[in-house]
Enzyme design. Structure first.
Site, PDB file in Angstrom:
ATOM      1  N   SER A   9       4.484   7.915   3.841  1.00  0.00           N
ATOM      2  CA  SER A   9       4.277   6.195   4.368  1.00  0.00           C
ATOM      3  C   SER A   9       4.928   5.470   3.575  1.00  0.00           C
ATOM      4  CB  SER A   9       2.857   5.754   4.523  1.00  0.00           C
ATOM      5  OG  SER A   9       1.666   5.739   4.832  1.00  0.00           O
ATOM      6  N   LYS A  11       5.663  -4.809   1.822  1.00  0.00           N
ATOM      7  CA  LYS A  11       4.370  -4.480   2.876  1.00  0.00           C
ATOM      8  C   LYS A  11       3.053  -5.317   2.602  1.00  0.00           C
ATOM      9  CE  LYS A  11       2.313   0.144   4.055  1.00  0.00           C
ATOM     10  NZ  LYS A  11       2.206   1.731   3.803  1.00  0.00           N
ATOM     11  N   SER A  39       3.277   4.735   7.298  1.00  0.00           N
ATOM     12  CA  SER A  39       2.787   3.315   7.935  1.00  0.00           C
ATOM     13  C   SER A  39       3.911   1.976   7.400  1.00  0.00           C
ATOM     14  CB  SER A  39       1.496   3.410   7.180  1.00  0.00           C
ATOM     15  OG  SER A  39       1.453   2.839   6.133  1.00  0.00           O
TER      16      SER A  39
END
Lengths: 475, 480, 96
Positions: B179, B80, B155
């Site tokens: 997330s 990420k 996210s």
């Protein structure tokens, strides 16, 4: 005209003498090339996290104990949020809600009157970087070497009423912290910084007036001047029927005036909240006890002991104990030569004079107690006379060296042998018939001139007592 | 068939046995990314092919010499884009970090690299992890591989979509309010958020420091357990890192829930929960029951207060954490400015997107003079009460079962207009972050549109093993 | 309390947060903030009398490092990303 009382509280920042910064393993050493003591933590890189230097907590506790504070057994760090380029995270890690020390006091004496100045709290925090403003340029440059250097902020109660009290309080704090070894407390270099909170009120009033905070005070003199100027400024405002505005002001010591640091982009709303990156600190009684056990003998105790053990008068001891370094040299020297009065004399007269001449602090003294003890012995035994001793001492002050070998190498030992001196004395008598005549006619003083001439002929290396004795015999 | 169809552990075994090489795996992975990216947009940065292959070659040498024995040696991974990677662009999907190349690597990523995983790229996300759709990215929305008109969740939407699309076998995500779990649920993959303090946050660009945890997103529970075992570490660079000696999570991969007490909070299954999601979850609960788990409905209470408390705390911390993006030390700086304050304001206004600005404003407000007690302190008190409610529940149950999200993946472009509605989508996930609990999301069927539904299993602090064991059992029982 | 967000408050918060909101964006921000605050105001329904604020969920204390220098000169790596620099320093518009 109305009488006004000045009410002063201080916020004193002290840089702690740790080897590394408060939240990272970067060196705190002074004078490195710009930005060479930086890492992701102290430059506020994304993702970097703080880890607390244990020594910082220990120094803070030690200062708290020495200033009669309660130690907050459960303290923690908070973030103080404000934007400024020298503050790399745009928040400063500090303490607001649970500071490390609370409710202390420092006892001071001004003009013979004792007074206790309350300490509201002591908290730990990180220092900011340094901004360098380009001459004639439109840019400022940032050096983060100081960013993250540990500080304690000592917040006093508004208990002081004059510049004299403020200076006395600061001197007491400085000596205490220096004794602890927690900081060198140099105002000029910024390792001790005082912000002055000041308000005035009509004499007899119990209500505090609106205060201002004065920053950028780099010497005791500047502090004194700023206090007088701010007191007068506030009285002028009040007398003209206006109100003092609560604000932060910056002192310009060259112009001897201050100006407001307020701007509309500055809200002064720091949005403090507990720093989620740093777990709380629990300070156990054992930890406090261990720090207390390491506490040095402070100035007041030393002065009393010097009087009792060595018969050193208070005024002399006051000077010697102003610096722990000097007091240490004194005690060590006495231990080695057993001459407290002589040792005291060298320190409080000659050393203080030389420090002043060279604009040095007692912390900068380089000669060792071993060598001072040797010098005292050389003088006491008559190997060198007092004026030679002074000369040798000045050399020792410039750069520590062994006085015994110095005296030997430079042939400075004085002549103590009567027979060896007699010839020279006779020569002086022969060459100065008028002085001889004067002496014989009862002018006692004339002998001094003859001693001086003999010393000169011996290049200062004669024992003046013996010269005197021979002269009297021969005349 | 692409090698990326395998699980990370399967691929790791094939590489270890010499059936394929790490270089082949990396090449295959880059090929899969090339093929899928035009449709999915799961990556902000795909690493340069030559450097990836070179890295894979180095790893292969270490495997050959017996130096590297980890189960993921040679396996490609996506990270990420809020985790710092030395020499690889790290943007947090924000314009303000559009040129930031970190000088150091996050500890969790270092753990993966020492285990021989090969980084192939940085995945797309909601800007600074603020969002639950991956639509707030400066680099465009990521699409759900199951239905490209829908969001992948967020996210960590890029990480979940990359795994679901077969671009990589596993990825790292971060979870501040759901997330990891929510995009895993929307994309039909598995994601676990460990107990706070288990994975180092050093190098993770902070959103809500008291809430953030890194975790794996993978194809199955076994992969998640193995990867979590690798990235868990006691890190002296993170003061909130917790020293544990029970991170051998793969030992919990047992098909056995006999006697396990599982609580079903009635308050999670009332209004607001999509009926098809509800049915999928109750069916899943029945599977666990059929394997000997004891299920019981109970009233968790305070559920409606979790989201408000969460948004106050997360926004407050974010407003402070994101202050450092000011155009001074790194990242974007506005082109024209007359003075310092204008530089700050223009840099930040141009550098941050709408959702980030919303939360910074909210966070600044709730901490501001006069409102701290009413908002921030109140939220910390609510957090305490919520913790007490969970402590009470865990006094009776080993696990709590619930939905991850009230519905399956929404269509692109339908979520951002109403921030509050979007925040309410986090209602089931935020409590685990507030209190630090471990929680996993495992796929449990699909709705009538064919979209994946996720089941969330939440455990006590430090009890990932029970979470993993139950999730693994469910997975084993429902494998086709 | 959501009605606190008037023009002045919005201006004040944007000074604190160093954000510049103009025109439509400002209106949107005000309406968003109002909605968000209306929502979080729900906490007022919760009785928190006598409840301690919980800062840290995982109980940890006294996480320290020893006072040893572990970092060397890393200036170039730190400065690499600076938008403007000069002579090994970060450069910003004059601060006063």
């Amino acid at each position: 005209m109305k009488q006004y009382e000045t009410v002063i509280g201080l916020e004193v920042h002290v840089e702690l003498a740790t080897k590394t910064k408060i939240f990272c393993g970067c060196s705190t050493r002074f004078g490195g090339e710009v930005n060479t003591h930086t890492c992701p933590v102290c430059t506020g890189m994304p993702g970097a996290l703080p880890v607390l230097n244990k020594k910082v907590v220990e120094y803070a506790i030690a200062v708290g104990l020495a200033t009669n504070c309660e130690i907050n057994r459960n303290c923690r760090f908070d973030r103080k949020n404000y934007f400024y380029p020298d503050n790399p995270q745009d928040y400063q890690i500090s303490q607001l809600y649970e500071p490390v020390c609370l409710n202390g006091h420092v006892d001071i004496t001004v003009n013979g009157t004792g007074k206790s100045v309350g300490i509201h709290e002591i908290h730990m925090e990180e220092d900011a970087g340094k901004l360098i403003h380009e001459e004639n340029g439109s840019m400022s440059l940032i050096d983060f070497n100081r960013s993250g250097v540990p500080l304690i902020e000592i917040v006093s109660e508004p208990d002081m009423r004059s510049a004299e009290e403020v200076i006395s309080y600061l001197e007491k704090l400085r000596t205490t912290i220096q004794y602890l070894g927690a900081s060198d407390c140099k105002l000029q270099e910024g390792s001790m910084r005082a912000d002055v909170n000041l308000s005035v009120r009509e004499e007899g009033s119990l209500v505090l007036g609106t205060r201002t905070e004065m920053k950028n005070l780099n010497s005791f003199k500047a502090i004194s001047r700023a206090i007088d100027a701010e007191r007068n400024r506030q009285i002028r405002i009040i007398e003209s029927g206006k109100r003092v505005v609560q604000e932060t002001r910056r002192w310009d010591d060259n112009k001897e005036e201050s100006y407001s640091m307020r701007s509309k982009e500055d809200a002064q709303d720091y949005r403090y909240f507990p720093d989620p990156d740093l777990p709380g600190i629990f300070i156990s009684q054992e930890w406090i006890d261990a720090i207390k056990a390491d506490e040095p003998e402070f100035k007041t105790a030393k002065m009393a002991r010097y009087a009792k053990e060595y018969g050193i008068p208070e005024s002399d001891a006051d000077i010697i104990t102003d610096s722990r370094h000097m007091a240490d040299i004194f005690e060590e020297t006495v231990k080695l030569c057993g001459q407290p009065k002589k040792a005291a004399n060298w320190l409080m007269v000659d050393t203080i004079r030389l420090l002043k001449e060279n604009s040095m602090d007692p912390e900068d003294i380089r000669f060792s107690p071993e060598n001072l003890a040797k010098l005292i012995k050389l003088n006491m035994s008559g190997t060198i006379n007092s004026s030679v001793a002074k000369e040798v001492f000045e050399k020792m002050f410039d750069g520590d060296m062994d006085p015994e070998s110095y005296v030997k190498e430079h042939g400075l030992a004085q002549e103590n042998d009567e027979d060896a001196l007699k010839a020279t004395v006779q020569k002086v008598i022969d060459e100065n018939p008028r002085s001889v005549e004067d002496y014989r006619n009862g002018k006692e003083k004339a002998i001094g001139f003859l001693v001086g001439q003999t010393m000169k002929a011996m290049q200062g290396k004669a024992n003046p007592g013996i010269v005197n004795k021979i002269l009297k015999e021969l005349l | 068939m692409s090698l990326m169809k395998y699980t990370a552990i399967e691929l790791g075994k094939m590489i270890a046995s010499g059936e394929i090489s790490a270089v082949e795996a990396a090449g295959d992975c880059l090929e899969a990314i090339r093929k899928n990216e035009p449709d999915i947009n799961a990556f902000v940065t795909v690493c340069d092919e030559q450097s990836v292959l070179k890295k894979a070659e180095e790893v292969q040498k270490k495997i050959n010499s017996g130096e590297l024995l980890s189960p993921i040696a040679g396996v490609p991974v996506a990270i990420k884009d809020n985790m710092c990677t030395a020499d690889i662009l790290t943007t947090c999907s924000s314009r303000i970090l559009s040129n930031f190349i970190p000088p150091y690597t996050a500890t969790a990523v270092e753990c993966l690299e020492s285990a021989g995983a090969v980084i192939v790229g940085k995945t797309n996300m909601d800007e600074f992890a603020m969002g639950s759709t991956t639509e707030t990215s400066f680099y465009g929305a990521t699409k759900n591989p199951h239905d490209k008109t829908r969001v992948p969740g967020g996210s960590s939407g890029g990480s979940a979509a990359a795994v679901a699309a077969g671009e990589v076998t596993f990825a790292l995500g971060s979870d501040t309010g759901g997330s990891i779990r929510q995009p895993a649920s929307h994309c039909g993959v598995v994601g676990i958020k460990p107990t706070y303090g288990t994975v180092s946050r050093y190098g993770l660009v902070a959103y809500g420091s008291s809430l953030d945890q890194i975790g794996p997103i993978a194809k199955d529970v076994s992969d998640c357990a193995a990867i979590l075992e690798i990235i868990s570490s006691y890190d002296t660079k993170d003061s909130t890192s917790f020293k544990r000696d029970d991170t051998d999570f793969t030992t919990a991969l047992k098909n056995d829930v006999n006697g396990l007490k599982i609580g079903i909070p009635g308050d999670y299954f009332g209004t607001g929960l999509d009926s098809e999601v509800k049915k999928a979850l109750l069916d899943a609960a029945d599977v666990l029951k059929s394997r000997g788990a004891e299920l019981e409905y109970f009233d968790l209470s305070l559920t409606e207060f979790a989201v408000p408390a969460y948004y106050i705390i997360a926004s407050a911390e974010a407003s402070s954490n994101l202050s450092r993006f000011d155009g001074v030390k790194y990242g974007y700086r506005t082109g024209e400015y007359e003075n310092l304050h204008q530089m700050y304001k223009k840099t930040r206004s141009e550098g941050f997107g709408t959702e980030v600005k919303r939360r910074i404003m909210l966070g600044s407000f709730v901490l501001s003079s006069g409102y701290y007690d009413a908002y921030y302190l109140k939220a910390l008190k609510a957090k305490n009460l919520i913790k007490q409610a969970f402590d009470k529940a865990f006094g009776k149950y080993d696990l709590i079962i619930g939905p991850v999200s009230p519905s399956t993946a929404p269509e692109l472009g339908t979520s951002l207009d109403d921030p509050v509605k979007m925040y309410l989508g986090d209602i089931y996930t935020v409590a685990a972050n507030l209190i630090g609990l471990p929680a996993i999301s495992v796929p449990c069927g699909r709705d009538s549109k064919g979209l994946p539904v996720g089941m969330m299993l939440t455990g006590k602090c430090f009890d990932e093993k029970t979470v993993i064991r139950a999730a693994y059992t469910y997975e084993q029982e429902t494998q086709i | 309390m959501a009605d606190k967000i008037d023009e002045n408050m919005l201006e004040y918060i944007s000074i604190l947060a160093k954000l510049e909101l103009e025109g439509e964006e400002k209106e949107q921000a005000r309406s968003d903030m109002k909605k968000m605050l209306d929502h979080v105001d729900k906490l007022n329904e919760l009785d928190t009398d006598g409840v301690e604020p919980l800062v840290q969920v995982i109980n940890m204390q006294n996480v320290f490092r020893e006072d040893n220098v572990t970092n060397g000169d890393d200036r170039n790596a730190m400065l690499k990303n600076a938008p403007a620099k000069k002579n090994g320093q970060y450069m910003v518009p004059k601060t006063f």
